[in-house]
Design a protein around this motif. Structure first.
Motif, mmCIF file in Angstrom:
data_model
loop_
_atom_site.group_PDB
_atom_site.id
_atom_site.type_symbol
_atom_site.label_atom_id
_atom_site.label_comp_id
_atom_site.label_asym_id
_atom_site.label_seq_id
_atom_site.Cartn_x
_atom_site.Cartn_y
_atom_site.Cartn_z
ATOM 1 N N ASN A 221 22.187 58.324 -53.534
ATOM 2 C CA ASN A 221 22.997 59.491 -53.180
ATOM 3 C C ASN A 221 24.431 59.326 -53.654
ATOM 4 N N PRO A 222 25.225 60.408 -53.624
ATOM 5 C CA PRO A 222 26.614 60.326 -54.080
ATOM 6 C C PRO A 222 27.441 59.359 -53.237
ATOM 7 N N MET A 223 28.402 58.720 -53.892
ATOM 8 C CA MET A 223 29.379 57.882 -53.196
ATOM 9 C C MET A 223 30.469 58.778 -52.628
ATOM 10 N N GLN A 224 30.754 58.635 -51.350
ATOM 11 C CA GLN A 224 31.759 59.449 -50.683
ATOM 12 C C GLN A 224 32.970 58.601 -50.303
ATOM 13 N N THR A 225 34.008 59.267 -49.872
ATOM 14 C CA THR A 225 35.221 58.602 -49.423
ATOM 15 C C THR A 225 35.196 58.516 -47.903
ATOM 16 N N ARG A 226 35.236 57.317 -47.387
ATOM 17 C CA ARG A 226 35.228 57.105 -45.943
ATOM 18 C C ARG A 226 36.615 56.663 -45.490
ATOM 19 N N ILE A 227 37.169 57.376 -44.530
ATOM 20 C CA ILE A 227 38.457 57.008 -43.944
ATOM 21 C C ILE A 227 38.197 56.475 -42.540
ATOM 22 N N TYR A 228 38.626 55.239 -42.315
ATOM 23 C CA TYR A 228 38.458 54.597 -41.015
ATOM 24 C C TYR A 228 39.739 54.743 -40.193
ATOM 25 N N GLY A 229 39.558 54.908 -38.899
ATOM 26 C CA GLY A 229 40.697 54.930 -37.996
ATOM 27 C C GLY A 229 40.302 54.410 -36.640
ATOM 28 N N THR A 230 41.269 54.327 -35.754
ATOM 29 C CA THR A 230 40.976 53.962 -34.370
ATOM 30 C C THR A 230 41.868 54.761 -33.449
ATOM 31 N N ALA A 231 41.495 54.833 -32.191
ATOM 32 C CA ALA A 231 42.264 55.561 -31.185
ATOM 33 C C ALA A 231 42.092 54.876 -29.843
ATOM 34 N N PHE A 232 43.173 54.847 -29.074
ATOM 35 C CA PHE A 232 43.159 54.258 -27.744
ATOM 36 C C PHE A 232 43.867 55.187 -26.777
ATOM 37 N N GLU A 233 43.707 54.905 -25.500
ATOM 38 C CA GLU A 233 44.310 55.752 -24.480
ATOM 39 C C GLU A 233 45.827 55.765 -24.580
ATOM 40 N N ASP A 234 46.431 54.624 -24.944
ATOM 41 C CA ASP A 234 47.894 54.570 -25.016
ATOM 42 C C ASP A 234 48.331 53.617 -26.123
#
Length: 651
Positions: A221-234
């Motif tokens: 399948n096609p190669m896509q662009t993956r953007i990683y991130g994170t999130a926390f309560e504070d």
């Protein structure tokens, strides 16, 4: 469905089971949130999402009769996962605002954050700051996140310019069924949820990196662009996590492996196929020797199986139908062969080749067996995910009444290993997965046996529904490293299916043939993954017994070089080197420290005149006028007892 099963809903009522085992009767069609309000108004107001039979769902999801229901509120791991899912939507909304018509793929939460995959998107790491700023603007805008159910036909119209979403839609529902969209501001996405109520409820967000990922994990399948991130309560939780990431980067086994010349993965060998250099192989040989001693004490016999078998064996064992996509398969003439993905069928074939009596049982086989799994190239990473790896495998063939004793013995062996490395661990019972072989009766019997062992020994354990091997349930051990990360490791697995498939038997006291039970076990899990974890756990500062170089002798000047070699000869049963370079003592000390050598022996004119040595450890503590015999005796004890830290100067 029987009449008795359908009666509650036909009467307008359903019953759900709460975590404490109590039952709650609510109106048919009641949502998770409605059930929470029935329990109490405070719980209803605090509801973020729910779990129905273990599946995380939106609070708007209808409950159903007989479901096990758990209410998710703020502060739980599940609520953090819900918030991270909403952060992934903010990421996609920000990207669509900043770039022309990217194609959206998927954007799930993960254990550590979230990601979103895009096609037709040209970005690099330098763009993350701008995207993150746009995400923060979306959070500050506090858009209400609204859930909407629409028909498949309407969904197709809304997603007309999003081919990947249309592909997902085609798998989600048949024509005439409803699917859900979530919208925030001007942006919407096909999604099952759950999500927080507004973008303002998303806490501190950070984008981490950009990577490539194949659509659906398929290299075709096609190669896509993956953007990683994170999130926390504070922000404080986010900062603590980023500090852990920074420390993890410093401990990265690929970096340390290169610095210490432990291993390499080169283009000439192919991806996921590590080459072990002499220092790395030294560590592996010590790990192997440790397990071999445990196996010998527990009565195992070593066997060896080839790397390649005819696929007839894999059809018989069930691996072909369950592992075909992960196997390296090739033809030789008219025969089809496969690199072995597991060692167990070979061990079953060895057992099958002889006749056995109940007096012979149990039979315990061990092998440091190399196996091969065709992981996706994008998933390969150092030693943590490879194509070729070695399992410290053990397979036991036991009488049914011997299961509890053998499993308990294996648990003792595993805990011996983990406690030797001073690792904190947890246990879990993994039950039948969706893709499995064998009857319900066999699985129920196997799961009951393992549960009985755990409860008989009063061991604390979690239940991981559906995480068993395809051939049987298992007890998994997970351990924590020096910076708080959790790793999967040793396992013991009960298998009533392989003996059936290979028609294994032994003659019992009644002179009748009986079916043995097969137990699979690994004390490390795999050498590669355990080695990787140890590199990062110790940051390359291995205990004395594992260290590739245990002692380095540092002559202060060239005139002391002869004495340095005579001293080294006194430690010839250790891995000892002499630094005979024309360099200052300070540089030699720094080099030994950078090479993570546990102990340095320093010899100069004073030491040579007195016939003694000075000893320095990796903590930069030093003691002068040390008797050679006393230091050697300490090293022998420290090595043989497998102590985790050099402690000669800390007694």
């Amino acid at each position: 469905m029987s009449e008795s099963e359908s009666e509650p809903e036909s009467a307008g009522q359903i019953t759900v089971v709460l975590p404490d085992g109590s039952e709650l009767e609510v109106d048919a069609g009641a949502t998770v949130e409605d059930c929470a309000y029935e329990i109490g108004p405070g719980l209803g107001r605090d509801t973020v999402a729910g779990k129905l039979d273990g599946d995380l769902v939106a609070k708007e999801e209808p409950a159903y009769d007989g479901a096990t229901l758990e209410i998710i509120t703020e502060g739980s791991d599940e609520s953090l996962r819900v918030m991270r899912h909403s952060a992934a939507h903010c990421l996609a909304q920000a990207v669509e605002r900043l770039y022309d018509e990217p194609k959206l793929a998927i954007g799930p939460p993960t254990d550590d954050g979230f990601y979103y995959d895009f096609d037709d998107l040209a970005v690099d790491e330098s763009d993350l700051e701008e995207i993150e700023a746009e995400m923060e603007a979306i959070v500050d805008a506090d858009y209400e996140i609204e859930r909407e159910e629409v028909s498949v036909e309407e969904a197709e119209e809304r997603l007309a310019d999003q081919p990947y979403k249309l592909e997902l839609l085609s798998e989600l529902a048949e024509e005439g069924e409803q699917v859900t969209f979530y919208s925030q501001g001007e942006w919407e996405d096909l999604c099952a949820g759950p999500h927080v109520e507004s973008t303002g409820e998303i806490g501190a967000v950070k984008l981490l990196e950009i990577a490539g990922a194949y659509w659906r994990g398929d290299e075709e399948n096609p190669m896509q662009t993956r953007i990683y991130g994170t999130a926390f309560e504070d922000e404080s939780d986010l900062e603590a996590y980023l500090q852990r990431l920074e420390e993890a980067e410093e401990r990265d086994h690929r970096k340390i492996g290169n610095e210490m010349n432990l291993f390499s993965i080169q283009d000439v060998t192919g991806p996921g196929l590590p080459l072990y250099h002499p220092p790395g192989k030294t560590v592996l040989r010590e790990l192997e020797s440790f397990v071999e001693d445990l196996n010998e004490d527990a009565g195992y016999d070593y066997v060896e199986t080839p790397h390649v078998f005819k696929t007839d064996l894999w059809h018989r064992s069930g691996h072909y139908e369950n592992y075909e996509d992960d196997m390296f398969i090739f033809d030789v003439g008219d025969d089809e062969f496969g690199l072995k993905p597991m060692n167990c069928p070979g061990h079953a074939a060895i057992f099958q080749d002889q006749s056995w009596s109940y007096r012979d049982m149990p039979i315990r086989y061990a092998e440091n067996g190399k196996v091969y799994r065709k992981e996706q190239r994008g998933e390969l990473s150092g030693l943590s995910r490879v194509w070729a790896f070695t399992i410290d495998d053990g397979h036991l063939f036991v009488k049914p009444e011997g299961i509890e004793h053998e499993v308990e013995t294996i648990i003792d062996m595993i805990t011996d290993v983990l406690e030797t490395f001073d690792l904190e661990y947890e246990m879990a019972l993994a039950t039948r997965p969706e893709k499995s072989v064998g009857s319900d009766e066999i699985w129920e019997k196997a799961e009951s046996q393992l549960r009985s062992v755990l409860e008989h020994r009063n061991l604390e354990y979690d239940v991981e529904e559906g995480d068993g091997a395809f051939y049987g349930p298992k007890i998994d051990f997970a351990f924590e490293d020096a910076i708080g990360r959790h790793w999967d490791g040793p396992t013991v697995q009960l298998d009533f299916n392989m003996p059936e498939r290979f028609d294994l038997s032994y003659v019992g006291e009644d002179n009748e043939e009986h079916r043995p039970v097969m137990i699979h076990r690994a004390l490390y899990g795999s050498y590669e993954r355990f080695f990787m974890m140890l590199i990062e756990h110790y940051e390359g500062n291995f205990p004395l017994w594992l260290a590739p170089e245990q002692v380095r002798v540092l002559p202060i000047s060239d005139s002391n070089l002869g004495y340095a070699h005579r001293v080294a000869n006194e430690f010839d049963d250790f891995r000892v080197e002499v630094d005979g370079r024309d360099s200052t003592l300070e540089r030699k000390i720094r080099a030994a420290h950078d090479d993570r050598v546990p102990y340095q022996i320093i010899v100069g004119d004073n030491e040579e005149d007195d016939g003694n040595i000075s000893v320095r450890d990796r903590f930069e503590d030093q003691e002068y006028d040390v008797e050679t015999d006393a230091f050697r005796a300490h090293l022998e004890d420290e090595r043989d007892e497998k102590r985790t830290e050099p402690d000669f100067l800390r007694d």
